[in-house]
Design a protein around this motif. Sequence first.
Motif, PDB file in Angstrom:
ATOM      1  N   SER A  11      21.950   2.877   8.347  1.00 33.48           N
ATOM      2  CA  SER A  11      21.988   2.904   9.803  1.00 33.48           C
ATOM      3  C   SER A  11      20.728   2.255  10.349  1.00 33.48           C
ATOM      4  O   SER A  11      19.622   2.624   9.941  1.00 33.48           O
ATOM      5  CB  SER A  11      22.094   4.347  10.296  1.00 33.48           C
ATOM      6  N   GLN A  13      19.022   0.202  14.112  1.00 33.04           N
ATOM      7  CA  GLN A  13      19.191  -0.075  15.527  1.00 33.04           C
ATOM      8  C   GLN A  13      19.473  -1.557  15.724  1.00 33.04           C
ATOM      9  O   GLN A  13      19.179  -2.391  14.866  1.00 33.04           O
ATOM     10  CB  GLN A  13      17.938   0.332  16.298  1.00 33.04           C
ATOM     11  N   THR A  91      28.861  -3.200  12.871  1.00 28.67           N
ATOM     12  CA  THR A  91      29.174  -1.924  12.232  1.00 28.67           C
ATOM     13  C   THR A  91      30.494  -2.022  11.490  1.00 28.67           C
ATOM     14  O   THR A  91      31.529  -2.368  12.073  1.00 28.67           O
ATOM     15  CB  THR A  91      29.244  -0.805  13.282  1.00 28.67           C
ATOM     16  N   GLN A 123      28.550   1.219   3.759  1.00 24.40           N
ATOM     17  CA  GLN A 123      28.644   1.377   5.208  1.00 24.40           C
ATOM     18  C   GLN A 123      27.398   0.830   5.903  1.00 24.40           C
ATOM     19  O   GLN A 123      26.270   1.140   5.510  1.00 24.40           O
ATOM     20  CB  GLN A 123      28.808   2.855   5.566  1.00 24.40           C
ATOM     21  N   THR A 125      25.914   0.733   9.787  1.00 21.28           N
ATOM     22  CA  THR A 125      26.074   1.242  11.142  1.00 21.28           C
ATOM     23  C   THR A 125      24.917   0.749  11.995  1.00 21.28           C
ATOM     24  O   THR A 125      23.756   0.958  11.651  1.00 21.28           O
ATOM     25  CB  THR A 125      26.115   2.779  11.153  1.00 21.28           C
ATOM     26  N   SER A 127      23.343   0.834  15.778  1.00 21.92           N
ATOM     27  CA  SER A 127      23.380   1.524  17.069  1.00 21.92           C
ATOM     28  C   SER A 127      22.657   0.698  18.125  1.00 21.92           C
ATOM     29  O   SER A 127      21.696  -0.018  17.830  1.00 21.92           O
ATOM     30  CB  SER A 127      22.749   2.898  16.943  1.00 21.92           C
TER      31      SER A 127
END
Length: 128
Positions: A11, A13, A91, A123, A125, A127
């Motif tokens: 994950s 940003q 994503t 995965q 991701t 944000s």
Amino acid sequence: QVQLVESGGGSVQSGGSLRLSCAASGYTFSRLCAGWFRQAPGKGLEWVSTIRNGGSTTYYADSVKGRFTASQDNAKNTLYLQMNNLKPEDTAIYYCAADVTARVVLVCPTTEYAYRYRGQGTQVTVSS
């Protein structure tokens, strides 16, 4: 038995970077075509990049061109996908694929079903 194992997802940003790896066992990437694909939530599989000739030839989808870089380390028998300036629309679960099923390959396929092997995915991701 051939295995492709992706790693490096996580994950981040928006604007961040990740480097994905795809390590192969039972198969040698060498100068052959290999591909990166992704699947976003609720969407189909999307082609991201293909690589051949030991990493000297690469192709990218317009959506990632200029931000993603595919490479290959033949000594480690591993593919990499360097992803910079990541956006929320990046994503997805990212997969690597290898071993084109066609006997004659003029251009590396951009469809996942054209490859015999695919990893389990990693995965990513992003944000906002």
